[in-house]
Every structure is written in C-alpha cells, then in structure tokens.
Design a protein around this motif. Sequence first.
Motif, short mmCIF file in Angstrom:
data_model
loop_
_atom_site.label_atom_id
_atom_site.label_comp_id
_atom_site.label_asym_id
_atom_site.label_seq_id
_atom_site.Cartn_x
_atom_site.Cartn_y
_atom_site.Cartn_z
N SER A 51 0.83 -1.20 0.00
CA SER A 51 0.00 0.00 0.00
C SER A 51 0.86 1.26 0.00
O SER A 51 0.55 2.25 -0.67
CB SER A 51 -0.92 0.01 1.22
N TYR A 54 2.26 1.76 -3.46
CA TYR A 54 1.25 2.34 -4.34
C TYR A 54 1.09 3.84 -4.08
O TYR A 54 0.94 4.64 -5.01
CB TYR A 54 -0.10 1.65 -4.14
N ALA A 55 1.13 4.22 -2.80
CA ALA A 55 1.02 5.64 -2.46
C ALA A 55 2.20 6.41 -3.03
O ALA A 55 2.06 7.54 -3.51
CB ALA A 55 0.97 5.81 -0.94
N THR A 114 4.52 -6.71 -5.66
CA THR A 114 3.91 -6.36 -4.36
C THR A 114 2.96 -7.46 -3.89
O THR A 114 2.62 -7.51 -2.72
CB THR A 114 3.13 -5.04 -4.46
#
Length: 229
Positions: A51, A54-55, A114
């Motif tokens: 996560s 992705y950010a 990921t």
Amino acid sequence: MSFKRRNALIAGISLIVMAIAAGFSYGYVFGNTILEEDPVATHHAVTSMGSLFYAGLGGWIVIFLTDLIVAWTLYLFFRDVNRNLSLVTALVRFACTAFLGLALVELFRIVPFTRGTGAADAEAAGMEILSLAGSFARIWSVGLMVFGIHLLGLGRLGMRSIHVPRWLGIWLIFAGALYFLLHFARSVIPGSEMAVTATERILSVPMALAEILLAFWLIFRGGKAGKTA
C-alpha cells in the motif's frame, strides 16, 4: 488578479506540492522499500508495504503532472523578459518530465511483485526489483541532468528580469550547474557513483533550496506591482 500574478501563484504552489510529493515518494517510500545490496529485504519490504509503494507511485504521478504545470506557467511568467529563452527553458523542462515518465515505467513494472512470490523465490524477485529500481534511477539521473539545464535557463531569466532578486537568479544558475555536472558524471563517467553520491550529500540542500526559494518568491512576490529588484 493580474495574469502574471496568477501564473506566479500557480507555479509557486505547484513547486511546493512537487517538493512535498518528492520528499514522500523518493525520500520516504523509495528509501524504505528499495534496499540496495539486499534483494531479500527489498522483496520483503515491497510485499509487506504494498500500500505504501502504491502511495509512492501516486506521489510520482503528482510530480509528473505538477512538473508540466510548472513548465508552462513559468514560461508564461517569464516570456515578457525574453520570449525565446523562456520558451526554450520550458521545452527543456518538458523534456525533463518526459525522462521522468520513462523512468516511472520501470517503477510500475515493480507492481506485480507487491503481491509476493514464494519464499523460495524471494532472492530472485528481490534482484529483479533492484534491477528495475536501478533502471529507474539511471533514467531519472539523465532527466536531472536536463533539469540542471532548465535551472540555468531560469537563472538567466531571473537575472534579466528587473523584478526577480539578483541573488535568486545566481542561486538558480549555481544549482543548475551542480545538477548538470553531478548527473553528467554519474551517467557518463564509469566508477564515479561513490564520489557523486558523497558530493550530493554535501550539496543536496543548496541544490534543492533553489527551486524552493523560487517557489516562495513566486507565491509572496511574483507578479506583484512594486519596487524592482
């Protein structure tokens, strides 16, 4: 609000947003997920902090978009100083943004990792991730060399302007020369990586401050009627 003042505000705010996004995506996310010389730890970091990765990619997209905005609005802001030089400076920044786009392709190729592979494949997967991250860094280094040329143009425009403080124009030229020379050495001189990295650690603050100071000047003074510099 005048046309010039509006462009100064847009450019200045975009530069601040870009600096924050870069600090997050490169300084924090990239630094905590891409662990050089340790493929297993890199694989674990990417899979366990998907996560966050992705950010970080979202932050890079923000940087890409704001870079385009900055290139155009700075052209509009400086075109009455020297239209041709302002246009060339903007086109150079567009080229720098294009290199960022090419580099980001390599980061997006890390996304499948990921989701994890198996423990037995952790080292191989980590080596592939590091290879992609290295490719990103090499392409972006060429982009930063181009960015140095852009800062040289901005500095020249600043020194020609009767409104921009002369010291700011000089600082932009100084930072632009450093960006160009350091990343030129990294890209074309074999074995220069350690020396360039050590030099960057010393000069990174004054290099980064050039655009930050320009951003604050644009926000608080750019395009306002008043005394000339």
